[in-house]
Every structure is written in C-alpha cells, then in structure tokens.
Design an enzyme around this catalytic site. Structure first.
Site, PDB file in Angstrom:
ATOM      1  N   GLY A 237      46.393  39.249  39.873  1.00 44.85           N
ATOM      2  CA  GLY A 237      46.437  39.422  41.392  1.00 44.85           C
ATOM      3  C   GLY A 237      47.230  40.443  41.770  1.00 44.85           C
ATOM      4  O   GLY A 237      47.647  40.701  43.090  1.00 44.85           O
ATOM      5  N   PRO A 280      46.741  40.047  34.522  1.00 44.60           N
ATOM      6  CA  PRO A 280      46.520  41.399  35.213  1.00 44.60           C
ATOM      7  C   PRO A 280      44.824  41.729  34.931  1.00 44.60           C
ATOM      8  O   PRO A 280      44.411  41.917  33.823  1.00 44.60           O
ATOM      9  CB  PRO A 280      47.430  42.532  34.824  1.00 44.60           C
ATOM     10  CG  PRO A 280      47.653  42.081  33.520  1.00 44.60           C
ATOM     11  CD  PRO A 280      47.759  40.760  33.331  1.00 44.60           C
ATOM     12  N   GLY A 281      43.958  42.239  36.147  1.00 46.18           N
ATOM     13  CA  GLY A 281      42.875  42.462  35.771  1.00 46.18           C
ATOM     14  C   GLY A 281      42.698  43.821  36.632  1.00 46.18           C
ATOM     15  O   GLY A 281      42.868  45.029  35.968  1.00 46.18           O
ATOM     16  N   ARG A 282      42.778  43.885  37.824  1.00 40.36           N
ATOM     17  CA  ARG A 282      42.543  45.258  38.586  1.00 40.36           C
ATOM     18  C   ARG A 282      43.761  46.107  38.245  1.00 40.36           C
ATOM     19  O   ARG A 282      43.443  47.258  38.138  1.00 40.36           O
ATOM     20  CB  ARG A 282      42.915  44.590  40.086  1.00 40.36           C
ATOM     21  CG  ARG A 282      42.825  45.579  41.035  1.00 40.36           C
ATOM     22  CD  ARG A 282      43.143  45.210  42.451  1.00 40.36           C
ATOM     23  NE  ARG A 282      42.624  43.948  42.843  1.00 40.36           N
ATOM     24  CZ  ARG A 282      41.488  43.596  43.247  1.00 40.36           C
ATOM     25  NH1 ARG A 282      41.002  44.205  43.926  1.00 40.36           N
ATOM     26  NH2 ARG A 282      41.245  42.141  43.640  1.00 40.36           N
ATOM     27  N   ARG A 318      32.266  46.530  47.159  1.00 42.58           N
ATOM     28  CA  ARG A 318      33.688  45.891  47.643  1.00 42.58           C
ATOM     29  C   ARG A 318      33.550  46.339  49.162  1.00 42.58           C
ATOM     30  O   ARG A 318      34.157  45.577  50.019  1.00 42.58           O
ATOM     31  CB  ARG A 318      34.623  46.409  46.913  1.00 42.58           C
ATOM     32  CG  ARG A 318      34.686  45.900  45.392  1.00 42.58           C
ATOM     33  CD  ARG A 318      35.773  45.956  44.798  1.00 42.58           C
ATOM     34  NE  ARG A 318      37.161  45.256  45.196  1.00 42.58           N
ATOM     35  CZ  ARG A 318      38.043  45.578  45.984  1.00 42.58           C
ATOM     36  NH1 ARG A 318      38.136  46.920  46.501  1.00 42.58           N
ATOM     37  NH2 ARG A 318      38.945  44.692  46.496  1.00 42.58           N
ATOM     38  N   TYR A 322      33.990  43.036  51.393  1.00 43.13           N
ATOM     39  CA  TYR A 322      35.197  42.707  51.739  1.00 43.13           C
ATOM     40  C   TYR A 322      35.911  43.719  52.744  1.00 43.13           C
ATOM     41  O   TYR A 322      36.966  43.652  52.880  1.00 43.13           O
ATOM     42  CB  TYR A 322      36.243  42.661  50.573  1.00 43.13           C
ATOM     43  CG  TYR A 322      35.950  42.208  49.328  1.00 43.13           C
ATOM     44  CD1 TYR A 322      35.497  40.712  49.226  1.00 43.13           C
ATOM     45  CD2 TYR A 322      35.770  42.575  48.068  1.00 43.13           C
ATOM     46  CE1 TYR A 322      35.134  40.003  48.046  1.00 43.13           C
ATOM     47  CE2 TYR A 322      35.466  42.237  47.005  1.00 43.13           C
ATOM     48  CZ  TYR A 322      35.268  40.769  46.718  1.00 43.13           C
ATOM     49  OH  TYR A 322      34.621  40.006  45.824  1.00 43.13           O
ATOM     50  N   CYS A 349      19.287  50.567  50.713  1.00 40.33           N
ATOM     51  CA  CYS A 349      18.762  50.133  51.939  1.00 40.33           C
ATOM     52  C   CYS A 349      19.426  48.956  52.724  1.00 40.33           C
ATOM     53  O   CYS A 349      18.979  47.718  52.706  1.00 40.33           O
ATOM     54  CB  CYS A 349      17.147  49.563  51.675  1.00 40.33           C
ATOM     55  SG  CYS A 349      16.203  51.161  51.986  1.00 40.33           S
ATOM     56  N   TYR A 379      36.440  45.865  39.761  1.00 39.94           N
ATOM     57  CA  TYR A 379      35.380  45.139  40.388  1.00 39.94           C
ATOM     58  C   TYR A 379      34.349  45.616  40.869  1.00 39.94           C
ATOM     59  O   TYR A 379      33.608  45.581  41.908  1.00 39.94           O
ATOM     60  CB  TYR A 379      36.145  44.246  41.378  1.00 39.94           C
ATOM     61  CG  TYR A 379      37.045  43.028  40.826  1.00 39.94           C
ATOM     62  CD1 TYR A 379      36.686  42.079  40.118  1.00 39.94           C
ATOM     63  CD2 TYR A 379      38.491  43.446  40.981  1.00 39.94           C
ATOM     64  CE1 TYR A 379      37.686  41.235  39.378  1.00 39.94           C
ATOM     65  CE2 TYR A 379      39.450  42.507  40.382  1.00 39.94           C
ATOM     66  CZ  TYR A 379      39.019  41.625  39.509  1.00 39.94           C
ATOM     67  OH  TYR A 379      39.733  40.603  38.996  1.00 39.94           O
TER      68      TYR A 379
HETATM   69  N1  LLP Z   1      43.187  35.325  36.529  1.00 37.13           N
HETATM   70  C1  LLP Z   1      42.386  34.581  37.247  1.00 37.13           C
HETATM   71  C2  LLP Z   1      42.346  32.909  37.104  1.00 37.13           C
HETATM   72  C3  LLP Z   1      41.675  35.116  38.410  1.00 37.13           C
HETATM   73  O1  LLP Z   1      40.797  34.030  39.218  1.00 37.13           O
HETATM   74  C4  LLP Z   1      41.514  36.398  38.657  1.00 37.13           C
HETATM   75  C5  LLP Z   1      40.802  37.003  39.703  1.00 37.13           C
HETATM   76  C6  LLP Z   1      42.450  37.236  37.633  1.00 37.13           C
HETATM   77  C7  LLP Z   1      43.227  36.619  36.837  1.00 37.13           C
HETATM   78  C8  LLP Z   1      42.583  38.753  37.639  1.00 37.13           C
HETATM   79  O2  LLP Z   1      42.936  39.057  39.140  1.00 37.13           O
HETATM   80  P1  LLP Z   1      43.359  40.667  39.582  1.00 37.13           P
HETATM   81  O3  LLP Z   1      44.713  40.815  38.672  1.00 37.13           O
HETATM   82  O4  LLP Z   1      42.433  41.534  39.119  1.00 37.13           O
HETATM   83  O5  LLP Z   1      43.541  40.729  40.886  1.00 37.13           O
HETATM   84  N2  LLP Z   1      36.142  40.521  43.289  1.00 37.13           N
HETATM   85  C9  LLP Z   1      37.308  40.440  43.794  1.00 37.13           C
HETATM   86  C10 LLP Z   1      38.589  39.906  43.065  1.00 37.13           C
HETATM   87  C11 LLP Z   1      38.255  38.635  42.639  1.00 37.13           C
HETATM   88  C12 LLP Z   1      39.398  38.122  41.795  1.00 37.13           C
HETATM   89  C13 LLP Z   1      38.910  36.954  41.361  1.00 37.13           C
HETATM   90  N3  LLP Z   1      39.848  36.666  40.246  1.00 37.13           N
HETATM   91  C14 LLP Z   1      37.582  42.092  44.430  1.00 37.13           C
HETATM   92  O6  LLP Z   1      36.866  42.775  44.277  1.00 37.13           O
HETATM   93  O7  LLP Z   1      38.876  42.132  45.086  1.00 37.13           O
END
Ligand code: LLP
Length: 426
Positions: A237, A280-282, A318, A322, A349, A379
């Site tokens: 997150g 971390p992902g994003r 996105r 959102y 469309c 994402y």
């Molecule tokens: N770990 C868990 C258990 C999660 O549910 C998530 C994201 C992450 C890690 C990674 O979170 P990040 O570091 O990427 O924020 N589609 C949405 C985001 C959904 C995130 C869901 N879970 C968007 O485009 O903003």
C-alpha cells in the site's frame, strides 16, 4: 521541439517500432525501487523480507526481476501462481493470498511447492488441512487478520473492521485462536504468524504505525493464549507520485521507518519476532511505467478542448473506476509552453473514458503526436480489458538505450483464439 526519452531511447523510436498504445518500463527505475526496499527494510532484531505484490503488474519478466532483487512474490490466483512457476521463481518465496481460493488453486499451490498460504477464513483453513493431509505435502501459513484500520492517501481511520471481505477481524480473538489451534494440531500445515494489509496509495507512516502497534500487541496477547507467531506481514500500500499533489514518503525511507517502528513496538511489548514482511506492488512498478499513446482527432465543445488518444479505459481503467489522477505530456513536444487545458479522452465507447480531465499541454498538440502518461506502471495493464475488442498494449522494458519486448501486442486474431462452436454433452 524535443522528444521524451525513456531509458535512453527516444519515444518516437519506441512508438515507431512497437506501435501504440505502448507501455514502456524503465528497468532501472524498477531495480532502484526493489533495491530501495530490500536495502532499507533491515533489522538487527529480526529477519526481513520484501515480497512483490504481483497484482500491480505481472508477467514473467517482472517476476524474474523480483527474483533477481531477492524479493518474494505475493500472488492471488492460480494464474499468477502458474506465471510465477513458468518464470522460474523460487516457489518457497511465494505467498498465496485471496479470500476465495478454489480447491484446485490450493492443490496447485501445494503441488508447486508454494512456500506460504495466507489463510483468509475458517473454511479455507479446513480445506487446506484436508488437502495437505491427502497430498502429504507440508506448507506454511499466515493468517490474515483485519486490524480495524483503513488508510488512505493522506489519512488513516480506525474502523470496526469487521465487514471486510478479507481476513478475520482482530476483535474475534476466540475465532482466531481456534483457527490457529486447528493449524497447530494439523500434521502438514505449519502456523507461522499473521498478516494485515490496511489499504493502498498510503503516503504517510501513521496508518502503518498504528497497524504495527495493534498487530504486535495482538501477537503478544495471542502468545499468552498459546498461539505462537513468529512472522508478521504488514502488507503493501505504499504510495507513489501520480501528480504534484502526491508527496509520498520514498519507498526506502518508508521501509526503514517500518523496521524501526516494529523494533520499538517489540521492545515495548518485550516480544520477539523472527521475520517482518512488507508487500509493495505499486511502489515498485508504478513510476517506472510510461503509457505512450498516439494523439488522434481533437474537438472543441463549449467548455472543453478534447484531445483523443488511441487507448483509454481498456488499457487503464483507473481514472474511470477510481477518479485516479495522472499527469501527462506531449512526448513529442517536450519543452514547449503548456498553454492550453485539454481533456484527454480515450477511444472506448463510454463517456466516462476520460484519462485526464484537465491537462496543461502545448496548444500545438496535433494528430500524430505522442502523449505520455506518467506513473502508469501499476494496475493499468493488470486491470486492462478487451472492452470494445481493444487489444492489450505491447509492453517493452528499456534500459541504457536498449529495449526488449516483454509482452506482445494483443492482435485481433489473439482475441478470437477462444471462440468455438462445440456441442456440449450432458
Ligand atoms: N498485499 C495485499 C494483501 C494487497 O491486497 C495489496 C493490494 C498489496 C499487497 C499491494 O498493494 P500496493 O503496494 O500495490 O498498493 N486496483 C487498485 C489497487 C488494489 C490493491 C489491492 N491490494 C488500484 O488500481 O489502485
């Protein structure tokens, strides 16, 4: 008139070779982010592990980069598990999340030697125990609990937390205890600890601090109830900079702060932990990704100057989903005065298919120019669709003046590959 360069390559050349819409990743930025996390998420008191959340962007190439960086992988589906396996990822470092993993997915995880399942609920726990006994395969588990905190970009709130579809509320101590006990009593499922995830695009440490405080206090209570946890995952997150308004704490600093906060909380509770995990992902792939579009037609209404591009919500949902904000440039007119406010709209469309509501761009922007959307690496591709039979874009990785294609553009033929006309026999 200058063109934007990404990873040492003129984006005109990238678009000429690969076409548009095109998702370009600057590989060095990905490496920098992995390094920022792995080098700063360290402690003398406990082991640490950075686990890349595959949902932000998944393909073999990024999984390989995670592996090279020494990071583990958080997957949430059979598809991501399969891709991890095909990428040659060390399956012991894979964490399998999800609130409704199917029996087939759980079997697959066991057979592929997945290291850890993050259990989400009671039914899943029972199913996994049964399957592991049948297959005689051992597996570690963390239990996802919901600490009653929700964090958003600039704030966190404490909620009752009992209504989330993910995990078990931290307040349900008896339920958690009995689930953990079932695992402790089982022969093949090893109870390792707890997991929590409090939200996305969080730019402050406050929410994480609160979550760590709650989780560590909870682990201490659980220990007294005979449930020994040695691993804690604090989830993902960590926020990134989409526009100037976003002022996230840099990932490396965030990682270091989390480790320090955890050390402090453990000392206060006189508790020890074997391992702390972050996911971390994003923040790994977001800012490394650039979406390149070709500018098509433009039109003026009474109140807006529309600039249309050759992609849209089918490759980045996105903004529509959102109201996510991005920043952009005319990549083929860098340095020119941005003297006009455009509404950058996609070609799908749907009226809501607006990528950027108000973008300051040069008034000379014209058909054939390239438009770049920054921080498009998380994402976007992973939530892309074939709406209007749009093909998913090509993805290239660039580094030091070299480019490699990691995902081909989806063609019209690709989209027909699932079409069939078979009689179903009952
Ligand atoms: N770990 C868990 C258990 C999660 O549910 C998530 C994201 C992450 C890690 C990674 O979170 P990040 O570091 O990427 O924020 N589609 C949405 C985001 C959904 C995130 C869901 N879970 C968007 O485009 O903003």
């Amino acid at each position: 008139m200058a063109n934007l360069e990404i990873g040492g390559i003129d984006c005109r050349n990238l678009a000429a070779v690969s076409g548009t819409p095109l998702l370009v990743y600057d590989e060095e930025k990905i490496e920098t982010q992995f390094a920022a996390a792995t080098e700063n998420f360290k402690s003398q008191e406990f082991d640490t592990e950075v686990v890349y959340a595959a949902k932000a962007f998944s393909c073999t190439a990024i999984f390989e980069k995670a592996q090279q960086a020494g990071a583990g992988l958080d997957v949430v589906s059979g598809g991501e598990l399969y891709c991890a396996r095909q990428a040659g990822v060390d399956m012991k470092k894979v964490y399998f999340h999800g609130n409704n993993k199917s029996t087939e997915e759980l079997e697959m995880a066991l057979k592929l030697g997945c290291g850890t399942i993050v259990l989400d609920n009671d039914m899943e726990c029972e199913r996994l125990i049964t399957l592991s006994e049948r297959e005689k395969i051992s597996i570690d588990v963390l239990l996802r609990v919901n600490p009653g905190i929700e964090a958003h970009t600039h704030e966190y709130i404490q909620t009752s937390g009992s209504d989330s579809k993910f995990g078990i509320s931290i307040k349900k101590t008896e339920q958690i205890q009995s689930l953990a006990q079932k695992v402790l009593d089982s022969s093949y499922v090893n109870f390792k600890g707890f997991h929590s995830h409090i939200g996305s695009q969080i730019t402050e440490t406050e929410g994480f601090e609160k979550a760590l405080e709650i989780m560590i206090s909870f682990i201490s209570d659980m220990k007294q109830q005979g449930v020994p946890a040695e691993v804690l995952s604090i989830g993902g997150g960590f926020g990134i900079r989409y526009t100037e308004e976003d002022q996230p704490i840099p990932l490396g600093e965030m990682a270091a702060r989390l480790a320090r906060i955890c050390e402090k909380q453990l000392a206060e509770k006189n508790l020890q932990l074997k391992k702390l995990i972050m996911e971390p992902g994003r923040s790994i792939v977001g800012e490394a990704g650039y979406s390149l579009y070709k500018v098509g037609f433009s039109k003026d209404t009474d109140t807006k100057h529309f600039l249309f591009v050759d992609g849209g919500m089918s490759d980045n949902i996105r903004p529509a989903l959102y109201q996510a904000k991005y920043s952009c440039d005319i990549a083929t007119r860098m340095g020119e005065a941005k003297d006009k406010t455009y509404c950058v709209a996609g070609k799908n469309c749907e009226s809501g298919d607006i990528l950027i509501q108000e973008a300051q761009l040069p008034s000379s922007a014209a058909e054939g120019d390239l438009l770049v959307i920054y921080a498009a690496g998380a994402y976007g591709y992973s939530m892309a669709s074939n709406y209007n039979r749009a093909g998913r874009p090509e993805v290239v990785f660039v580094k030091k003046g070299k480019a490699r294609r990691v995902l081909k553009r989806e063609t019209y033929q690709d989209q027909l590959r699932l079409e069939t006309d078979e009689q179903l026999i009952f």
